[in-house]
Each structure stands twice: as C-alpha cells, then as structure tokens.
Design a protein around this motif. Structure first.
Motif, PDB file in Angstrom:
ATOM      1  N   UNK A  57      -0.689  -9.908  12.046  1.00 20.44           N
ATOM      2  CA  UNK A  57       0.256 -10.535  11.126  1.00 20.44           C
ATOM      3  C   UNK A  57       1.284  -9.495  10.669  1.00 20.44           C
ATOM      4  N   UNK A  58       2.566  -9.808  10.780  1.00 19.63           N
ATOM      5  CA  UNK A  58       3.653  -8.904  10.357  1.00 19.63           C
ATOM      6  C   UNK A  58       3.945  -9.127   8.874  1.00 19.63           C
ATOM      7  N   UNK A  59       3.098  -8.587   8.040  1.00 22.36           N
ATOM      8  CA  UNK A  59       3.161  -8.831   6.601  1.00 22.36           C
ATOM      9  C   UNK A  59       4.262  -8.003   5.928  1.00 22.36           C
ATOM     10  N   UNK A  60       4.448  -6.771   6.351  1.00 25.41           N
ATOM     11  CA  UNK A  60       5.493  -5.934   5.759  1.00 25.41           C
ATOM     12  C   UNK A  60       6.862  -6.573   5.899  1.00 25.41           C
ATOM     13  N   UNK A  61       7.170  -7.091   7.072  1.00 25.12           N
ATOM     14  CA  UNK A  61       8.462  -7.743   7.317  1.00 25.12           C
ATOM     15  C   UNK A  61       8.610  -9.001   6.469  1.00 25.12           C
ATOM     16  N   UNK A  62       7.517  -9.727   6.283  1.00 17.34           N
ATOM     17  CA  UNK A  62       7.549 -10.943   5.458  1.00 17.34           C
ATOM     18  C   UNK A  62       7.951 -10.602   4.022  1.00 17.34           C
ATOM     19  N   UNK A  63       7.261  -9.636   3.404  1.00 17.54           N
ATOM     20  CA  UNK A  63       7.564  -9.294   2.017  1.00 17.54           C
ATOM     21  C   UNK A  63       8.939  -8.645   1.885  1.00 17.54           C
ATOM     22  N   UNK A  64       9.351  -7.889   2.878  1.00 16.60           N
ATOM     23  CA  UNK A  64      10.691  -7.296   2.860  1.00 16.60           C
ATOM     24  C   UNK A  64      11.761  -8.390   2.878  1.00 16.60           C
ATOM     25  N   UNK A  65      11.577  -9.414   3.711  1.00 16.41           N
ATOM     26  CA  UNK A  65      12.533 -10.511   3.800  1.00 16.41           C
ATOM     27  C   UNK A  65      12.637 -11.285   2.483  1.00 16.41           C
ATOM     28  N   UNK A  66      11.532 -11.328   1.729  1.00 12.46           N
ATOM     29  CA  UNK A  66      11.549 -11.999   0.426  1.00 12.46           C
ATOM     30  C   UNK A  66      12.202 -11.144  -0.649  1.00 12.46           C
ATOM     31  N   UNK A  67      12.346  -9.845  -0.377  1.00 10.46           N
ATOM     32  CA  UNK A  67      12.871  -8.934  -1.385  1.00 10.46           C
ATOM     33  C   UNK A  67      11.814  -8.499  -2.380  1.00 10.46           C
ATOM     34  N   UNK A  68      10.552  -8.639  -2.007  1.00 11.22           N
ATOM     35  CA  UNK A  68       9.442  -8.249  -2.871  1.00 11.22           C
ATOM     36  C   UNK A  68       9.381  -6.731  -2.992  1.00 11.22           C
ATOM     37  N   UNK A  69       9.188  -6.247  -4.206  1.00  9.32           N
ATOM     38  CA  UNK A  69       9.056  -4.807  -4.424  1.00  9.32           C
ATOM     39  C   UNK A  69       7.750  -4.324  -3.800  1.00  9.32           C
ATOM     40  N   UNK A  70       7.860  -3.391  -2.890  1.00  8.57           N
ATOM     41  CA  UNK A  70       6.696  -2.799  -2.244  1.00  8.57           C
ATOM     42  C   UNK A  70       6.923  -1.294  -2.152  1.00  8.57           C
ATOM     43  N   UNK A  71       5.943  -0.589  -1.682  1.00 11.17           N
ATOM     44  CA  UNK A  71       6.109   0.836  -1.422  1.00 11.17           C
ATOM     45  C   UNK A  71       7.029   1.010  -0.220  1.00 11.17           C
ATOM     46  N   UNK A  72       7.575   2.207  -0.065  1.00  8.67           N
ATOM     47  CA  UNK A  72       8.443   2.484   1.086  1.00  8.67           C
ATOM     48  C   UNK A  72       7.939   3.746   1.765  1.00  8.67           C
ATOM     49  N   UNK A  73       7.274   3.648   2.896  1.00  9.02           N
ATOM     50  CA  UNK A  73       6.996   2.442   3.680  1.00  9.02           C
ATOM     51  C   UNK A  73       5.955   1.557   2.988  1.00  9.02           C
ATOM     52  N   UNK A  74       5.889   0.291   3.399  1.00  7.37           N
ATOM     53  CA  UNK A  74       4.970  -0.637   2.732  1.00  7.37           C
ATOM     54  C   UNK A  74       3.510  -0.232   2.920  1.00  7.37           C
ATOM     55  N   UNK A  75       2.719  -0.473   1.872  1.00 10.42           N
ATOM     56  CA  UNK A  75       1.285  -0.202   1.946  1.00 10.42           C
ATOM     57  C   UNK A  75       0.651  -1.016   3.072  1.00 10.42           C
TER      58      UNK A  75
END
Length: 117
Positions: A65-83
């Motif tokens: 599952x490409x979860x990092x890309x999903x949350x990035x597309x939503x603009x969700x605040x995540x770590x960079x790079x995503x956890x």
C-alpha cells in the motif's frame, strides 16, 4: 469460489482512504511476481477483488500500500520523509475456496490489519 479483497480506512481522518495505490505480489520461493496494480475507490475498496476465480490460488502473497503518497496528496502533516511510506502486508492463502479480506487501518504514524470476511 475463493477471492481476495482489501479495504483501506484512514483512521486519522475517520474516512475510507480514496486513491491509495495498491500492488499485489505472489511470492514463489525467492521470486516476487507482480499480480495486479490498482487504486482504492471512494469507499476505500478496489473496484474488483484482487484475486478471484482461476487467479485465486493458495500460496504466499504480499499487498503493498502506497500510504505515504496518499497522506501527502491529502496535505496531511507527516514527517519528512514520512514515517510510513509503503506498507507491505505478507500473508498466506491456505483455503482454496476461502474469502480472504485483508483490510488496512492506517494513519501517518501507525497501521493495523486482520483477516476479515
């Protein structure tokens, strides 16, 4: 007739995860063979089962599952790079006529799964 399905739920936002890229692999010894690529719909499900009919066979599989890309597309605040970027779930199909439902409940920081029905 056996089948394999999945469902992605965004637990951070309390909704189905639309637009998650998914790839299913069959694991055969040291080989990892791509079986299907798809994307989740508005309900967080795929439009068709990942495996059904003749394609449904016992063996070991991995859904990625490409979860990092999903949350990035939503603009969700995540770590960079995503956890969590890519979430692989490896499992075995042992019942040739079973229904294997492998849901993913996910946030930018955690996930869980189980064998559903």
């Amino acid at each position: 007739m056996g089948r394999l399905s999945t469902h992605v739920l965004d637990t951070a936002n309390g909704k189905p995860a639309r637009g998650v890229a998914i790839e299913l692999f069959a694991l055969e010894g040291a080989q990892r063979r791509s079986v299907v690529r798809t994307t989740t719909n508005a309900d967080g499900r795929t439009d068709a089962p990942l495996l059904i009919g003749e394609a449904f066979r016992t063996g070991t599989y991995e859904i990625v599952f490409a979860i990092g890309a999903y949350f990035k597309a939503l603009g969700t605040a995540t770590a960079d790079p995503p956890f969590l970027d890519v979430v692989p779930i490896r499992f075995t199909i042992a019942e040739p006529d079973g229904h294997y439902h492998v849901p993913l409940l996910v946030s930018p920081w955690s996930y869980s799964t189980y064998r559903g029905s």
